[in-house]
Structure formats: C-alpha cells, structure tokens
Design a protein around this motif. Structure first.
Motif, mmCIF file in Angstrom:
data_model
loop_
_atom_site.group_PDB
_atom_site.id
_atom_site.type_symbol
_atom_site.label_atom_id
_atom_site.label_comp_id
_atom_site.label_asym_id
_atom_site.label_seq_id
_atom_site.Cartn_x
_atom_site.Cartn_y
_atom_site.Cartn_z
ATOM 1 N N PHE A 41 0.838 -1.207 0.000
ATOM 2 C CA PHE A 41 0.000 0.000 0.000
ATOM 3 C C PHE A 41 0.874 1.259 0.000
ATOM 4 N N LEU A 42 1.917 1.263 0.826
ATOM 5 C CA LEU A 42 2.817 2.416 0.879
ATOM 6 C C LEU A 42 3.569 2.596 -0.442
ATOM 7 N N ARG A 43 3.905 1.504 -1.081
ATOM 8 C CA ARG A 43 4.606 1.587 -2.361
ATOM 9 C C ARG A 43 3.762 2.308 -3.404
ATOM 10 N N GLU A 44 2.445 2.132 -3.327
ATOM 11 C CA GLU A 44 1.535 2.766 -4.284
ATOM 12 C C GLU A 44 1.170 4.188 -3.900
ATOM 13 N N THR A 45 1.087 4.459 -2.591
ATOM 14 C CA THR A 45 0.571 5.755 -2.144
ATOM 15 C C THR A 45 1.636 6.721 -1.643
#
Length: 263
Positions: free
Chosen positions: A211-215
């Motif tokens: 999720f952090l990689r995308e956001t």
C-alpha cells in the motif's frame, strides 16, 4: 515448594503440570532430587527458573542425570554454558546416555566449535527436534537453494530458528521468495524470518508495504526485512499511525490482535 519460592499462580502451574508430585515421598524422593539439582544448577533460584519451564523435572528418574552431566562436560561445556543449555532444554540431562552421545557427535561432525555457545545452541535444537527430523530440515534447506556453508552458518549461530516443523519452513521460504521477493539466502542473516507466522505477521506487513509503495513510497524503509523483526507496537507507531491513510493501513493490517487506537 514454597521453600523454592513457588507461590500463588506459579505453584498452581507446577502442580497442574505435575500433580503426582503431591503424592511423592518428601524425604525419599523430592528432597534428594532438590538437593541434587541445586548442586547441579548452583542455586535454588536457578532451579526455580528451570522447574518453571519444565515442571516434570521433579518427577523424572534421575539415574541418567549425573552421567549425562559428565558427558556434557566432556564435550568442553563449561559450567556457565552447561547451565544455559540445561535451562533452555532441561530434558537434555534426562536422555539415555547413548542418545545424548549420538547428538553430541552429530554436532561435532557439523564442524561447530566445542565449548562454544553455537555448540550448545545446536545441541539444544537437535535434541528438541529429534536427530532424524533435524537432518531432514537441513536437507530441505539444501533443496531450497541454500549453500552448505550458508546452512552451517544458520546451524552455528541461529539453530533455534530450525525448531519449527518442516511444513512451516517450506511455507515461510515460499513466502520470502515468491511473495516478498527475497533471495533464499536472506534467512542466513535474518533467520528469525523462519519462525514468524506468515498469516499473522509476514503477510499483513507485506500488504502494508504494498500500500505504501503505491501511495507514499517515501515512507518505505530502506530495508524491508528488518521491519519484519519490529515489535507490534513499534511497527504500528512507525507505519500505521499518524497519517491520513491510517484507516486504510489498518484495513491492510486487519486480523492482527493489536489493540491500538487510530489517531
């Protein structure tokens, strides 16, 4: 038992694990055993810690205790290291002499320095798993593309990480390679990864990273593998709380038993 500092819930735990000790003769059974173990372990406090871990020690047949202590000392295990090994694995001193000798010989053949903590750790791990089962785990690591010297490094320094079953080792290695994208030799320097639950620790944290990689890639740590070793509270404080995406991050981490308030 109270003279050994067992009171309240601790006393209840010991009695529930070894209820027949209440039927033993104090003069002919328990008192001689306590005297023997205090002499071996150095103090009643040390005996207290060992009995807490292994209550059935007080019910065991002590015929093999002295011979096994001698066998362990002959393997260059000094008093401090001997006490450490027995505290981790009390049943070491209750084994048949033949079995204990065969386990010690197996550790020698692995090339681990006698008298070292690595030697004691390997002996404890082998005794815990059983010799045949431990050998099967080493063979499994070989099939998972780990080199012989890498496997021996795990055995020397982190043998307790091989205490899990073969199926668990397979499952964790599959996650690390195919989901997290690590090379198999990651477990040589981070062997605790073999001990964690995939469902309750590794996979939920991986979802947070995704999720952090995308956001917000800037919040990704430089070393993802080290983050798997964080405590639940430290992981939550560092990656789940204090951001606008906190609710979404918790959703990715759902199923965890972390009692934390989103703020």
């Amino acid at each position: 038992m109270k003279a050994l500092c067992f009171t309240g819930s601790n006393l209840g735990h010991i009695v529930s694990q070894a209820p027949s000790l209440l039927c033993c003769s104090l003069e002919q059974n328990l008192s001689p055993k306590v005297s023997l173990f205090v002499a071996i372990f150095g103090s009643k406090h040390s005996l207290y810690k060992i009995i807490t871990r292994y209550p059935r020690l007080l019910m065991c047949n002590t015929d093999n205790v002295k011979p096994n202590i001698d066998i362990l000392k002959k393997s260059s295990m000094q008093d401090e290291l001997l006490l450490y090994a027995i505290m981790v694995r009390p049943s070491l001193i209750l084994r048949s002499e033949e079995l204990l000798k065969s386990e010690i010989e197996y550790v020698r053949n692995l090339g681990i320095l006698e008298g070292s903590k690595g030697f004691a750790n390997a002996l404890v791990a082998i005794d815990s798993s059983g010799l045949e089962n431990f050998e099967n785990k080493l063979k499994l690591l070989t099939t998972l593309r780990l080199l012989e010297n890498e496997i021996l490094k795990i055995v020397r320094w982190f043998p307790s990480t091989l205490s899990g079953g073969i199926d668990k080792i397979k499952k964790n290695m599959d996650f690390l390679k195919n989901t997290a994208g690590f090379q198999p030799n990651i477990v040589v320097t981070h062997s605790r990864l073999l001990t964690y639950s995939v469902e309750n620790r590794l996979l939920p944290r991986h979802k947070v990273f995704e999720f952090l990689r995308e956001t917000d890639p800037s919040r990704l740590p430089k070393s993802l593998v080290k983050v798997y070793n964080l405590s639940e509270r430290s992981f939550a404080d560092k990656f789940l709380l204090g951001t606008p995406e906190a609710a979404k991050l918790f959703e990715n981490y759902k199923g965890k038993s972390v009692d934390l308030a989103i703020s």
